[in-house]
Design a protein around this motif. Structure first.
Motif, short mmCIF file in Angstrom:
data_model
loop_
_atom_site.label_atom_id
_atom_site.label_comp_id
_atom_site.label_asym_id
_atom_site.label_seq_id
_atom_site.Cartn_x
_atom_site.Cartn_y
_atom_site.Cartn_z
N GLN A 1 0.84 -1.45 0.01
CA GLN A 1 0.11 -0.06 -0.02
C GLN A 1 0.87 1.28 -0.15
O GLN A 1 0.42 2.46 -0.53
CB GLN A 1 -0.76 0.08 1.33
N ALA A 2 2.08 1.26 0.56
CA ALA A 2 2.77 2.30 0.57
C ALA A 2 3.14 3.09 -0.81
O ALA A 2 3.07 4.21 -0.77
CB ALA A 2 4.08 2.04 1.29
N PRO A 3 3.37 2.20 -1.61
CA PRO A 3 3.59 2.70 -3.18
C PRO A 3 2.46 3.56 -3.95
O PRO A 3 2.61 4.51 -4.58
CB PRO A 3 4.15 1.63 -4.08
N ALA A 4 1.27 2.82 -3.34
CA ALA A 4 -0.03 3.56 -3.83
C ALA A 4 -0.40 5.03 -3.24
O ALA A 4 -0.50 5.79 -4.01
CB ALA A 4 -1.06 2.58 -3.63
N ARG A 5 0.13 4.97 -1.96
CA ARG A 5 0.03 6.44 -1.19
C ARG A 5 1.26 7.27 -1.84
O ARG A 5 0.49 8.37 -1.98
CB ARG A 5 0.02 6.15 0.17
N ALA A 6 2.22 6.86 -2.09
CA ALA A 6 3.33 7.51 -2.70
C ALA A 6 2.89 8.08 -3.93
O ALA A 6 2.94 9.30 -4.34
CB ALA A 6 4.62 7.06 -2.65
N ARG A 7 2.40 7.38 -4.74
CA ARG A 7 1.98 7.80 -6.14
C ARG A 7 0.88 8.95 -5.94
O ARG A 7 0.83 9.85 -6.81
CB ARG A 7 1.46 6.68 -7.05
N ALA A 8 0.14 8.67 -5.05
CA ALA A 8 -1.11 9.73 -4.91
C ALA A 8 -0.77 11.10 -4.34
O ALA A 8 -1.11 11.97 -4.87
CB ALA A 8 -2.29 9.21 -4.02
N THR A 9 0.35 10.95 -3.09
CA THR A 9 0.73 12.39 -2.84
C THR A 9 1.83 12.86 -3.98
O THR A 9 1.99 14.06 -3.84
CB THR A 9 1.58 11.99 -1.49
N GLN A 10 2.54 12.21 -4.68
CA GLN A 10 3.56 12.75 -5.55
C GLN A 10 2.95 12.97 -7.10
O GLN A 10 3.56 13.14 -7.94
CB GLN A 10 4.62 11.74 -5.54
N SER A 11 1.85 12.88 -7.20
CA SER A 11 1.04 13.13 -8.55
C SER A 11 1.33 14.94 -8.97
O SER A 11 1.48 15.78 -8.03
CB SER A 11 -0.42 12.85 -8.45
N THR A 12 1.66 15.05 -10.21
CA THR A 12 1.90 16.19 -10.64
C THR A 12 0.75 17.02 -10.65
O THR A 12 -0.40 16.45 -11.30
CB THR A 12 2.63 16.19 -12.11
N PRO A 13 0.54 18.34 -10.20
CA PRO A 13 -0.68 19.16 -10.20
C PRO A 13 -1.09 19.58 -11.70
O PRO A 13 0.01 19.63 -12.59
CB PRO A 13 -0.17 20.04 -9.34
N GLU A 14 -2.10 19.89 -12.05
CA GLU A 14 -2.52 20.31 -13.17
C GLU A 14 -3.54 21.52 -13.27
O GLU A 14 -3.73 22.05 -12.19
CB GLU A 14 -3.37 19.06 -13.88
N ALA A 15 -3.72 22.05 -14.41
CA ALA A 15 -4.30 23.29 -14.54
C ALA A 15 -4.94 23.52 -16.02
O ALA A 15 -4.27 22.55 -16.87
CB ALA A 15 -3.63 24.52 -14.46
N HIS A 16 -6.16 23.80 -16.36
CA HIS A 16 -6.96 23.85 -17.36
C HIS A 16 -6.73 25.35 -18.02
O HIS A 16 -7.13 26.32 -17.24
CB HIS A 16 -8.24 23.45 -17.31
#
Length: 234
Positions: free
Chosen positions: A78-93
């Protein structure tokens, strides 16, 4: 002179008469026959029956029951899944013309210097350079209301939908750390921009004004050439 014995041999024959008679022999009890039931009991005691062999344990339950997974392995998965969620790249439209201008700018920088700025770095530079203009721009929109009316009729707490001639384009704000992303969202709320995308779009419009104008000019020239070709074909 030899000495003669006190007794004569003839007198010894009668010594048995002088001794007491021997005791009678002890009586031997008669041997009784052993009953058959006792014989069988003795045989059973002397030769016990062998213990039955243990039955093999059933393995069906072991196969059907799933093995318990250690808690450490669950945390590891579960640790990698949480790490991917917190380290996701922010976006804008942003508007498509803004996205094209941003792409052109970073590509030109990469061609000239070997490394261009990321989209996120350009956004941060744009907000820092036009901080005053951005604050005034969104403040004027919030405070604007029809004169002579008692009600504002505008809910500034809800994000306003921007109208685009073309569908907006999603851009990744790479190169921005998590603390700067939080600051960006806080500024969008403080300046009443409505959303992160609205703030980013307006900041890039001010920062990339020259690139946007160049793209608009090229689009007009391309349209004019298309009209001339169409007229020539006629």
């Amino acid at each position: 002179m030899s000495r003669k014995g006190a007794f004569k041999s003839d007198d010894l024959d009668d010594i048995d008469d002088l001794l007491p008679p021997p005791p009678p022999p002890a009586a031997v009890p008669p041997t009784l026959p052993t009953p058959p039931a006792v014989v069988e009991t003795l045989r059973a005691v002397e030769t016990p029956e062998p213990a039955p062999a243990p039955k093999p344990a059933r393995k069906t339950a072991a196969r059907s029951a799933p093995a318990a997974e250690p808690a450490a392995s669950k945390r590891t998965r579960q640790a990698p899944a949480r790490a991917r969620a917190t380290q996701s790249t922010p976006e804008a439209h942003v508007a498509s013309v803004v996205a094209d201008a941003l792409r052109r700018l970073t590509h030109a920088e990469k061609q000239q210097r070997g490394r261009g700025r990321s989209y996120g770095e350009v956004v941060l530079d744009a907000i820092e350079q036009f901080e005053t203009e951005l604050r005034e721009h969104f403040t004027e929109q919030v405070e604007a209301k029809p004169k002579g009316r008692l009600f504002q009729r505008v809910d500034s707490s809800r994000p306003r939908r921007r109208r685009h001639a073309e569908p907006p384009v999603k851009i990744p704000l790479a190169g921005i750390i998590s603390t700067d992303v939080e600051s960006l969202d806080l500024l969008a709320d403080e300046w009443h921009a409505g959303s992160r995308s609205a703030l980013v779009d307006q900041a890039l419009r001010l920062y990339l004004a020259e690139e946007i104008a160049a793209l608009a000019s090229e689009a007009e020239e391309s349209a004019d050439e298309g009209d001339l070709e169409a007229e020539a074909a006629v």
